[in-house]
Design an enzyme around this catalytic site. Sequence first.
Site, PDB file in Angstrom:
ATOM      1  N   LYS A 104       9.190 -21.796 -31.526  1.00 29.24           N
ATOM      2  CA  LYS A 104       8.156 -20.863 -33.020  1.00 29.24           C
ATOM      3  C   LYS A 104       6.832 -21.487 -32.364  1.00 29.24           C
ATOM      4  CE  LYS A 104       7.795 -22.748 -37.080  1.00 29.24           C
ATOM      5  NZ  LYS A 104       5.914 -23.199 -36.995  1.00 29.24           N
ATOM      6  N   ASN A 105       6.445 -22.817 -32.233  1.00 19.75           N
ATOM      7  CA  ASN A 105       5.199 -22.903 -32.444  1.00 19.75           C
ATOM      8  C   ASN A 105       4.291 -23.245 -30.683  1.00 19.75           C
ATOM      9  OD1 ASN A 105       5.642 -24.423 -34.713  1.00 19.75           O
ATOM     10  ND2 ASN A 105       5.436 -26.102 -34.162  1.00 19.75           N
TER      11      ASN A 105
ATOM     12  N   CYS B 156      -0.824 -26.897 -48.366  1.00 19.30           N
ATOM     13  CA  CYS B 156       0.513 -27.342 -47.922  1.00 19.30           C
ATOM     14  C   CYS B 156       1.444 -28.606 -48.568  1.00 19.30           C
ATOM     15  CB  CYS B 156       0.314 -27.446 -45.905  1.00 19.30           C
ATOM     16  SG  CYS B 156       1.757 -27.980 -45.078  1.00 19.30           S
TER      17      CYS B 156
ATOM     18  N   ARG C  24      11.696 -19.688 -42.293  1.00 14.26           N
ATOM     19  CA  ARG C  24      10.807 -19.634 -40.951  1.00 14.26           C
ATOM     20  C   ARG C  24      11.358 -20.550 -39.942  1.00 14.26           C
ATOM     21  NH1 ARG C  24       6.663 -23.075 -43.454  1.00 14.26           N
ATOM     22  NH2 ARG C  24       5.579 -22.579 -41.928  1.00 14.26           N
TER      23      ARG C  24
HETATM   24  C1  UD1 Z   1       1.021 -27.944 -35.420  1.00  9.52           C
HETATM   25  C2  UD1 Z   1       2.698 -28.040 -36.062  1.00  9.52           C
HETATM   26  C3  UD1 Z   1       3.638 -28.242 -36.465  1.00  9.52           C
HETATM   27  C4  UD1 Z   1       2.871 -29.978 -36.126  1.00  9.52           C
HETATM   28  C5  UD1 Z   1       1.766 -30.632 -36.184  1.00  9.52           C
HETATM   29  C6  UD1 Z   1       1.392 -31.855 -35.259  1.00  9.52           C
HETATM   30  C7  UD1 Z   1       2.035 -25.020 -34.905  1.00  9.52           C
HETATM   31  C8  UD1 Z   1       2.426 -23.966 -35.887  1.00  9.52           C
HETATM   32  N1  UD1 Z   1       2.317 -26.304 -35.853  1.00  9.52           N
HETATM   33  O1  UD1 Z   1       0.837 -28.322 -36.246  1.00  9.52           O
HETATM   34  O2  UD1 Z   1       4.902 -28.024 -36.771  1.00  9.52           O
HETATM   35  O3  UD1 Z   1       4.459 -31.382 -37.322  1.00  9.52           O
HETATM   36  O4  UD1 Z   1       1.483 -29.928 -34.653  1.00  9.52           O
HETATM   37  O5  UD1 Z   1       2.500 -31.999 -34.402  1.00  9.52           O
HETATM   38  O6  UD1 Z   1       1.951 -25.382 -33.561  1.00  9.52           O
HETATM   39  N2  UD1 Z   1      -6.155 -32.943 -38.698  1.00  9.52           N
HETATM   40  C9  UD1 Z   1      -7.511 -32.508 -39.860  1.00  9.52           C
HETATM   41  N3  UD1 Z   1      -8.382 -31.654 -39.186  1.00  9.52           N
HETATM   42  C10 UD1 Z   1      -8.036 -30.725 -38.822  1.00  9.52           C
HETATM   43  C11 UD1 Z   1      -7.302 -30.513 -37.581  1.00  9.52           C
HETATM   44  C12 UD1 Z   1      -5.658 -30.708 -38.008  1.00  9.52           C
HETATM   45  O7  UD1 Z   1      -7.505 -33.313 -40.002  1.00  9.52           O
HETATM   46  O8  UD1 Z   1      -9.207 -29.545 -38.641  1.00  9.52           O
HETATM   47  C13 UD1 Z   1      -5.047 -33.289 -39.323  1.00  9.52           C
HETATM   48  C14 UD1 Z   1      -3.408 -33.282 -40.079  1.00  9.52           C
HETATM   49  O9  UD1 Z   1      -4.049 -33.313 -40.914  1.00  9.52           O
HETATM   50  C15 UD1 Z   1      -2.662 -34.256 -39.468  1.00  9.52           C
HETATM   51  C16 UD1 Z   1      -3.425 -34.456 -38.297  1.00  9.52           C
HETATM   52  O10 UD1 Z   1      -4.541 -34.247 -38.116  1.00  9.52           O
HETATM   53  O11 UD1 Z   1      -2.965 -34.961 -39.829  1.00  9.52           O
HETATM   54  C17 UD1 Z   1      -2.127 -33.690 -36.710  1.00  9.52           C
HETATM   55  O12 UD1 Z   1      -2.301 -32.061 -37.463  1.00  9.52           O
HETATM   56  P1  UD1 Z   1      -2.312 -31.234 -36.188  1.00  9.52           P
HETATM   57  O13 UD1 Z   1      -1.443 -31.087 -34.992  1.00  9.52           O
HETATM   58  O14 UD1 Z   1      -3.070 -30.187 -35.769  1.00  9.52           O
HETATM   59  O15 UD1 Z   1      -1.095 -30.068 -36.862  1.00  9.52           O
HETATM   60  P2  UD1 Z   1      -1.293 -28.330 -36.761  1.00  9.52           P
HETATM   61  O16 UD1 Z   1      -1.963 -27.858 -35.846  1.00  9.52           O
HETATM   62  O17 UD1 Z   1      -1.302 -27.808 -38.318  1.00  9.52           O
END
Ligand code: UD1
Length: 428
Positions: free
Chosen positions: A22-23, A125, A407
Amino acid sequence: MDRIRITGGRQLNGVIPISGAKNATLPLMIASLLTQDTLILDNVPRLADVRLLQRILGNHGVDVMIAGKRPGESTDNQTLHISAANIVDTTAPYDLVSKMRASFWVVAPLLARMGRAKVSLPGGCAIGTRPVDLLIMALERLGAQIEIDAGYVIASAPRGLQGNEIVFPKVTVGGTHTALMAAVLANGTSVIENAACEPEVGDLADCLNKMGAKISGAGTTRITVEGVAKLNGARHSVLPDRIETGTYAMAVAMTGGDVMLQNARPELLQAALDTLAQAGANITATNEGIRVTRNGGGIAPVTVTTEPFPGFPTDLQAQLMALMTRAKGTSTITETIFENRFMHVQELARLGARIHLDGQKATIEGVDRLKGAPVMATDLRASVSLVIAALAAEGETTVNRVYHLDRGFERLEAKLSACGASIERLSG
Ligand code: UD1
């Protein structure tokens, strides 16, 4: 609303075909916005999130045609023919983006190709605040003008994006996807430092390179992107889902039995497989996939901290916790990626688990037996942890709000019942 009913106590034996990830699918579908030509994606899982993204892309004018299964294919995975020949709208509205966070990522290809995008902030979220500040920072580093107004991110780059250095202060998968999709069409070279090394980033980079991008270093912490003027169509097969793989591996470790996880690739989840081996499962990599067995021996406790790849993934934390509820001893699991990813704890407790939370650290005292009860799914990965616990619980468990499961898990009940689990979906 659908529910899932599970009667615990049966071993799992047989074959589970692992679906496309999915990811990886979500950013790959979004990457179709970067070209006028058709992008063909094979091995796409049939999931609610994929259907929703289809709708979101449809709103921008993207056509998605679904082709059937190819002869000899062992899973129900589908092939998508995605054409963004005519982008009719560069706005992604709140009612769509709020349903799936990853849809925010459309901001990058829309901006790169069309010079503008207006995308709703994804909003709260359940598993934490999950901001998008780093995604916005990456776009600004490439020269985008960003304004935030009335809940929307309004991005523009009328003269195109400019290659630059992007240094992420923390590892972000979505940030790395965003930076990649923006940098591929920028003028000049970009370097992404402290990039996420998750296999799904590598899969996106592979596909973008097939489309004519010039990306090197994906899979490491330093990715270099030489911008090109235009991308073409391509055909790409989505990599297998490492989270689905790890989930079923933990289910087998929980119930005992012998299951072949077909198409699974061990290098995508080595840390989780090592943890499972420590817990007492036998893991064997074969040409067909990964074989997981556990005989009558008990489950050994483990100490685990979630980390970015190649560490133990946060998306398997809840499932491991379910497994550890039956360990012979005390385990500790520390969550470092998301600050509120312990909602399964209360529900596991309803089945008799003994878990103590102290900030980001959970201490799990293994119990001899779990007992079935009605429980509530709260998010995608949390809900499947309840399924794992229920498979080992005495009597009947009903999992409510299973739309969370739909999902991210393709035909979960069918895959588990084919291996002997007593699991069924109750509609309505
Ligand atoms: C993706 C995955 C999710 C997984 C996560 C971490 C998908 C669709 N989802 O989510 O399943 O759990 O990676 O492996 O691929 N952060 C910030 N600022 C930002 C962006 C992120 O502070 O602008 C923080 C987030 O709050 C979190 C951390 O960075 O604490 C990692 O998040 P991120 O790797 O971005 O997760 P997603 O890409 O949303």
